[in-house]
Design a protein around this motif. Structure first.
Motif, mmCIF file in Angstrom:
data_model
loop_
_atom_site.group_PDB
_atom_site.id
_atom_site.type_symbol
_atom_site.label_atom_id
_atom_site.label_comp_id
_atom_site.label_asym_id
_atom_site.label_seq_id
_atom_site.Cartn_x
_atom_site.Cartn_y
_atom_site.Cartn_z
ATOM 1 N N GLY A 1 0.830 -1.202 0.000
ATOM 2 C CA GLY A 1 0.000 0.000 0.000
ATOM 3 C C GLY A 1 0.856 1.239 0.000
ATOM 4 O O GLY A 1 1.967 1.245 0.536
ATOM 5 N N GLY A 2 0.355 2.283 -0.653
ATOM 6 C CA GLY A 2 1.037 3.572 -0.642
ATOM 7 C C GLY A 2 2.381 3.600 -1.338
ATOM 8 O O GLY A 2 3.161 4.535 -1.139
ATOM 9 N N LEU A 3 2.664 2.600 -2.181
ATOM 10 C CA LEU A 3 3.982 2.573 -2.822
ATOM 11 C C LEU A 3 4.155 3.691 -3.843
ATOM 12 O O LEU A 3 5.275 3.977 -4.273
ATOM 13 C CB LEU A 3 4.220 1.216 -3.490
ATOM 14 C CG LEU A 3 4.349 0.026 -2.546
ATOM 15 C CD1 LEU A 3 4.552 -1.244 -3.322
ATOM 16 C CD2 LEU A 3 5.515 0.237 -1.600
ATOM 17 N N ILE A 4 3.057 4.324 -4.251
ATOM 18 C CA ILE A 4 3.169 5.386 -5.254
ATOM 19 C C ILE A 4 4.039 6.540 -4.741
ATOM 20 O O ILE A 4 4.688 7.228 -5.524
ATOM 21 C CB ILE A 4 1.756 5.878 -5.665
ATOM 22 C CG1 ILE A 4 1.827 6.746 -6.923
ATOM 23 C CG2 ILE A 4 1.066 6.627 -4.552
ATOM 24 C CD1 ILE A 4 0.489 7.053 -7.539
ATOM 25 N N HIS A 5 4.093 6.714 -3.433
ATOM 26 C CA HIS A 5 4.928 7.793 -2.891
ATOM 27 C C HIS A 5 6.396 7.420 -2.872
ATOM 28 O O HIS A 5 7.265 8.253 -3.096
ATOM 29 C CB HIS A 5 4.484 8.146 -1.465
ATOM 30 C CG HIS A 5 3.048 8.540 -1.392
ATOM 31 N ND1 HIS A 5 2.591 9.742 -1.875
ATOM 32 C CD2 HIS A 5 1.968 7.881 -0.928
ATOM 33 C CE1 HIS A 5 1.279 9.808 -1.701
ATOM 34 N NE2 HIS A 5 0.884 8.688 -1.135
ATOM 35 N N THR B 1 -1.922 -2.217 -4.232
ATOM 36 C CA THR B 1 -0.464 -2.236 -4.145
ATOM 37 C C THR B 1 0.112 -0.832 -3.974
ATOM 38 O O THR B 1 0.976 -0.599 -3.127
ATOM 39 C CB THR B 1 0.131 -2.856 -5.423
ATOM 40 O OG1 THR B 1 -0.582 -4.033 -5.707
ATOM 41 C CG2 THR B 1 1.585 -3.167 -5.256
ATOM 42 N N PHE B 2 -0.362 0.103 -4.784
ATOM 43 C CA PHE B 2 0.318 1.391 -4.849
ATOM 44 C C PHE B 2 -0.412 2.517 -4.128
ATOM 45 O O PHE B 2 0.185 3.541 -3.855
ATOM 46 C CB PHE B 2 0.521 1.791 -6.318
ATOM 47 C CG PHE B 2 1.594 1.006 -7.005
ATOM 48 C CD1 PHE B 2 2.917 1.369 -6.884
ATOM 49 C CD2 PHE B 2 1.283 -0.108 -7.751
ATOM 50 C CE1 PHE B 2 3.905 0.639 -7.498
ATOM 51 C CE2 PHE B 2 2.271 -0.850 -8.371
ATOM 52 C CZ PHE B 2 3.585 -0.468 -8.250
ATOM 53 N N LEU B 3 -1.708 2.362 -3.878
ATOM 54 C CA LEU B 3 -2.449 3.477 -3.287
ATOM 55 C C LEU B 3 -2.757 3.215 -1.819
ATOM 56 O O LEU B 3 -2.484 2.138 -1.298
ATOM 57 C CB LEU B 3 -3.732 3.717 -4.078
ATOM 58 C CG LEU B 3 -3.533 4.035 -5.563
ATOM 59 C CD1 LEU B 3 -4.867 4.245 -6.248
ATOM 60 C CD2 LEU B 3 -2.674 5.271 -5.747
ATOM 61 N N GLY B 4 -3.357 4.198 -1.197
ATOM 62 C CA GLY B 4 -3.684 4.076 0.208
ATOM 63 C C GLY B 4 -2.424 4.205 1.060
ATOM 64 O O GLY B 4 -1.462 4.860 0.683
ATOM 65 N N GLN B 5 -2.459 3.577 2.224
ATOM 66 C CA GLN B 5 -1.301 3.597 3.106
ATOM 67 C C GLN B 5 -0.768 2.185 3.282
ATOM 68 O O GLN B 5 -1.475 1.235 2.996
ATOM 69 C CB GLN B 5 -1.701 4.174 4.466
ATOM 70 C CG GLN B 5 -2.191 5.590 4.357
ATOM 71 C CD GLN B 5 -2.880 6.037 5.624
ATOM 72 O OE1 GLN B 5 -2.617 5.517 6.686
ATOM 73 N NE2 GLN B 5 -3.766 6.996 5.503
ATOM 74 N N TRP B 6 0.440 2.101 3.763
ATOM 75 C CA TRP B 6 1.071 0.796 3.963
ATOM 76 C C TRP B 6 0.184 -0.073 4.836
ATOM 77 O O TRP B 6 -0.195 0.300 5.934
ATOM 78 C CB TRP B 6 2.439 0.996 4.606
ATOM 79 C CG TRP B 6 3.187 -0.293 4.757
ATOM 80 C CD1 TRP B 6 3.382 -0.985 5.905
ATOM 81 C CD2 TRP B 6 3.823 -1.038 3.721
ATOM 82 N NE1 TRP B 6 4.093 -2.120 5.651
ATOM 83 C CE2 TRP B 6 4.382 -2.186 4.325
ATOM 84 C CE3 TRP B 6 3.964 -0.858 2.340
ATOM 85 C CZ2 TRP B 6 5.085 -3.139 3.592
ATOM 86 C CZ3 TRP B 6 4.668 -1.812 1.625
ATOM 87 C CH2 TRP B 6 5.218 -2.938 2.250
ATOM 88 N N ARG B 7 -0.175 -1.273 4.327
ATOM 89 C CA ARG B 7 -1.118 -2.118 5.060
ATOM 90 C C ARG B 7 -0.420 -3.149 5.935
ATOM 91 O O ARG B 7 -1.040 -3.786 6.765
ATOM 92 C CB ARG B 7 -2.013 -2.871 4.081
ATOM 93 C CG ARG B 7 -2.969 -2.000 3.332
ATOM 94 C CD ARG B 7 -3.706 -2.775 2.252
ATOM 95 N NE ARG B 7 -4.737 -1.966 1.639
ATOM 96 C CZ ARG B 7 -4.503 -1.019 0.754
ATOM 97 N NH1 ARG B 7 -3.274 -0.753 0.373
ATOM 98 N NH2 ARG B 7 -5.474 -0.298 0.236
#
Lengths: 684, 313
Positions: A386-390, A465-471
């Protein structure tokens, strides 16, 4: 000494020789692994580029060239041939191998110091060489040798991390299915070669002899069904798909990119070669069979992909779907050809070939992206991401391009081939057979359903995988991947865009392949309004311009953006709104399992589901549970339906046969004695 | 050619400008039918204006996808309004895309909306995206099948050509078209997020779908999304009109023809507004998992339409 002139065939042979010669490079440089990987994959990139160039050259020449190599068994030399069909597949394999080779320079460095990589380098090159040779082969013997080289090399690549039981099992399953398929292909060639030159003569083993032979209808059907089974096992059509979701995830990601992107396409090549070039007289029901299998594969593939939480298994199942779509195109080509509608046959063949190319590019891209994520997080389970886009902005963009392309959304490439397939469906009312009239609407409906499910599946893949926050539970140090991996992915992403916005240019090049196989041509009609508009058949029937869609959307975006930013309101950054709950954690986000829950409820009957919810009661207050345990297990139904019975039957037979083995010499002497008596009595 | 581009621009302005008024009209009718006094027909404009002048509050971890989505959704709406023959069939850009591309353009907008819903990482956003993609995965094929049926009986997927064929005096009502029309109406309700599939006026967590995805938006971003939503409703009605009732549309772009087409358009929009409101007040919002029956019925209708074309016509 003869002068070697530069022809497409010599260029392609150069590529193959360069790849095989790298075994020597590896053994020379084995002391310095870092240098070895760089040199090795740079050379593979050069070889792949040469093969691509040879392919482009062949397709643009539009003629076939052949050669005979005095290798192999005495009296059975290797025949090589490059015609537009093999040229096209040479481009397909070469292009993705080129991108993946560049990507591998950086990717394989991740293994340095952890495990020896010499094996990976050697088999990688043999694998590529095998695939190129399959396409170049012009006789059954050389074809099968190349086919087995490819299968064996990829087996060792799947086994690369062989300390885990899971990987060994996957590799074993893969090699079993590959060999069952290879036996079927061998038998298919045997039938054709025997009929071409009689069963006492070896000369029938060349493709040329098979091409010239006229096969009786029933034997042609036997050969076709065997070939369809054999190539289908390699391509992963349902129900022979079970090895894909096992073998692709455990292989290193550059290998999964190649296996899923191009190795499956060699099976498509083989099927096209056997059906359209060697057998030629195709009854319409073969096409109907291929369409039905294609539809089933597409639908089952995408539904299982939707349920996956392992990113590489998801991509593997989605390959089953895409192979299904390609099969639908091939099936329609057969049907149209059987009914003598050559232009429509050319249209559907181009749709299938275009989708084969597209799938190679975007699936290669997605597997490379998954590899980059794996490289950075050491995690395959999307629920832990999660959040890998950053953290990985470049990888995210490339992966997004792959997701948009595979979901068949304009203006990227996946849409073009899907659109062409739909156009072929819409032109099918002209078919005279009532069976086909029933099949075509259902096919169109299920293909539309597949396309929509693919979009849902890849929203999930990218979003989780890429959005949201690290799960995840633990937080690894995630960083963007190195330049060579980014270049490899970037070039694949760019090709996806180019194939999407300039389809006319590519279809004009591909036309010669279609003409070769079906006798029909699209060029005259596709070009009626210039290169911007893609107009198969006739401009008033249908038209599409990816370029205008792309530029138009960008233009409107720019205008709106500028108008709104003349006097923009401020942007304040704030924490996310938690509805006043204040205890929002990262684990409360939607994840892969919860995202697919609505679709699981609708299509649940297709899967072998076991869902369990358990409440753990508190010691003090049993009415207030302490925590909730949810477990979900999804299995492929085909395991229980087909593979389990076959496996248990073969174990049963082996056990029975095993009783003969007593381990005592006198028993074995009795066996020999009985055999001799038997032979003396009956064989004279 | 120049005249064509003028019409093109006129049509885009018309859709962008008229969409909020149409939304206001539907709202007004709905209030009347429920015995309430209604806001002015221009109220949507006031709402948009208010949103445009506000600052934006952006979640800390919003990525570029979150900020890109409103523009893309608005852009696709504008793009589509250049392609559907609303006033005239003489559109230079109509070659860009046929009906299949049109459906795919809406799908692209939805793809990004769903991604934006997941971008922040709240439970609501993910829930909205998950539900939206579930609805879309059945509604979109049904839509395609309805469209295929019409294009089969017109022998083309190009919208301008379909309109001309249906409009021609030779065309008759066929059973396949009736099936396709019923399916199209059901899907329009689903795709534009109306009752009984979704309720644009609710923010109740158990029921919301589209609103859940855009819950975190504010300011000009929200304004663009809302505007694009109104345009989507307008465009679906126009698409339905073009496919099934194109009477009065200008085949040649003359000023008189265009003005006449405009008047016809207003009448048809007014009437479809009434139909929408009748459906909305007549039905209750369905439970999420009952929707599969609703959408499945639409899919079945559309497939039957296509089958009846292959078998009978």
């Amino acid at each position: 000494m003869t002068q070697v002139t530069l022809t497409p065939l010599s260029l392609a042979s150069f590529a193959v020789i360069l790849l095989i010669a790298q075994t020597a490079v590896v053994s020379i440089l084995i002391k310095n692994e870092k240098l070895m990987t760089t040199v090795c994959f740079c050379l593979s990139a050069i070889a792949s580029f040469a093969a691509t160039a040879a392919g482009v050259w062949t397709v643009s020449l539009g003629t076939a060239r052949s050669a005979i190599m005095e290798l192999g068994l005495p009296g059975l030399p290797f025949h090589l041939r490059l015609d537009p069909l093999s040229g096209y597949f040479l481009v397909l394999i070469g292009l993705l191998s080129f991108f993946v080779s560049i990507y591998s320079i950086g990717y394989v460095k991740g293994f340095l110091g952890r495990r020896p990589v010499a094996r990976l380098c050697v088999f990688y090159n043999l694998f590529l060489a095998g695939m190129f040779m399959v396409v170049l082969a012009d006789d059954a013997l050389f074809f099968l040798i190349s086919w087995e080289t490819m299968a064996a090399a990829s087996y060792f690549l799947v086994m690369f991390e062989d300390e885990q039981v899971e990987n060994r099992r996957a590799a074993f399953l893969y090699i079993v299915v590959a060999h069952v398929g290879a036996v079927a292909i061998l038998l298919a060639f045997g039938v054709m070669a025997g009929l071409a030159a009689g069963f006492d003569d070896f000369s029938g083993f060349t493709f040329d002899a098979m091409r010239q032979a006229e096969f009786p209808a029933e034997w042609a059907t036997v050969a076709f069904l065997l070939a369809f089974f054999g190539f289908g096992a390699k391509a992963g059509i349902v129900p022979l798909h079970v090895w894909l979701p096992e073998a692709h995830p455990v292989a290193p990601s550059n290998i999964s990119a190649l296996m899923s992107g191009v190795m499956l396409k060699t099976a498509i090549y083989g099927l096209l070669r056997v059906a359209f070039d060697l057998i030629k007289n195709i009854p319409w029901w073969w096409g109907a069979l291929v369409i039905v299998i294609g539809i089933i594969s597409a639908l089952i593939g995408i539904l299982y992909a939707m349920m996956e939480k392992d990113i590489k298994r998801l991509l593997a199942y989605s390959s089953v779907e895409n192979i299904g779509i390609i099969m639908i195109g091939i099936g329609m080509t057969m049907v149209f050809k059987a009914f003598g509608q050559e232009i429509l046959a050319a249209l559907s063949l181009i749709a299938a070939l275009y989708h084969a190319m597209n799938h190679a590019l975007f699936k290669g891209l997605l597997f490379m992206g998954a590899g980059a994520v794996l490289h950075a997080t050491h995690e395959r389970n999307m629920e832990e991401m999660g959040g890998l886009i950053h953290k990985m902005p470049w990888t995210a963009v490339f992966f997004l391009v792959g997701c948009i392309s595979i979901s068949a959304l304009p203006p990227f490439n996946g849409f073009v081939s899907e659109w062409l397939t739909f156009q072929a469906f819409l032109l099918s009312p002209s078919l005279p057979s009532p069976m086909m009239k029933l099949l075509m609407p259902l096919g169109a409906a299920l293909l539309a359903l597949t396309a929509a499910l693919a979009a849902a599946c890849f929203v999930k893949a990218f979003g989780v995988t890429f959005l949201g926050q690290w799960r995840g539970h633990n937080r690894p140090q995630v960083h963007e991947v190195c330049w060579s991996m980014r270049i490899g992915m970037g070039m694949a992403a760019l090709s996806c865009l180019l194939l999407g916005i300039l389809p006319t240019v590519f279809i004009n090049c591909m036309d010669v392949v279609a003409e070769h196989l079906t006798g029909g041509k699209l060029t005259t009609s596709a070009n009626a309004l210039g290169w911007i508009w893609l107009t198969p058949i006739a401009p008033e029937r249908a038209s599409y311009s990816g370029l205008v869609v792309f530029l138009g959307t960008i233009a409107i975006y720019a205008i709106v953006y500028i108008i709104l930013h003349v006097n923009p309101g401020k942007i304040h950054r704030g924490p996310i709104w938690d509805c006043g709950f204040e205890k929002l954690t990262n684990r409360m986000q939607y994840n892969a399992t919860s995202f697919s829950m609505p679709l699981r409820r609708i299509f649940g009957f297709i899967f072998n589901l076991k869902e369990e919810v358990r409440l753990v009661p508190q010691q003090a207050h049993s009415a207030f549970p302490k925590k909730l345990i949810y477990s979900l297990r999804i299995r492929d139904r085909f395991w229980n339906w087909i593979y389990k019975p076959i496996a248990s039957t073969s174990f049963w037979i082996s056990r029975k046969v095993g009783r003969l083995q007593q381990g005592r010499i006198n028993t074995y002497l009795i066996y020999s004695f009985i055999t001799i008596i038997f032979l003396l009595l009956f064989v004279r | 050619m120049v005249a064509g581009f003028i019409i093109e621009l006129l049509q885009i302005t018309l859709v962008i400008g008229l969409a909020p008024i149409f939304a206001g009209w539907v709202k007004m009718l709905k209030c009347w039918s429920q015995g309430r006094s209604s806001p002015s027909i221009l109220q949507p404009y006031r709402n948009l204006l208010k949103l445009f002048s506000k600052d934006i509050i952006l979640a800390e971890n919003a990525s570029w996808i979150f900020r890109f989505m409103p523009y893309l959704v608005f852009g696709t709406g504008a793009m589509v309004s250049a392609i559907i023959p609303i006033l005239s069939t003489d559109l230079p850009l109509s070659l860009t895309a046929d009906v299949i591309v049109l459906v795919a353009l809406f799908a692209t907008a939805r793809f990004f909306t769903a991604l934006a819903g997941m971008d922040i990482g709240t439970a609501f956003g993910g829930m909205g995206s998950s539900r939206e993609m579930m609805i879309a995965s059945i509604a979109e094929p049904a839509m395609l099948m309805a469209i295929f049926t019409v294009s089969l009986s017109c022998g083309s997927t190009s919208l301008a050509r379909i309109v001309e064929t249906i409009y021609s005096p030779a065309s008759v009502i066929k059973p396949s078209l009736v099936f396709a029309f019923i399916a199209f109406v059901l899907i329009t309700l689903a795709e534009t997020g109306r009752v009984p599939v979704d309720n644009p006026a609710t923010h109740l967590e158990l029921t919301m779908v589209h609103e859940a995805m855009i819950l975190e938006y504010s300011g000009r971003h929200l304004a663009l999304i809302e505007w694009a939503g109104m345009m989507k409703l307008f465009l679906y009605i126009s698409l339905g009109v073009a496919l099934f009732a194109p009477m009065g549309i200008a085949v040649y772009a003359t000023p008189a023809g265009i003005s006449l087409a405009f008047i016809y358009l207003l009448l048809k929009l007014g009437f479809s507004g009434i139909v929408i409101v009748l459906i909305e007040t007549g039905f209750a919002k369905m439970r999420l998992f009952r929707l599969t029956e609703f959408l499945g019925a639409a899919f079945l209708m559309a497939t039957l339409g296509m089958l009846s074309f292959f078998m009978l016509e």
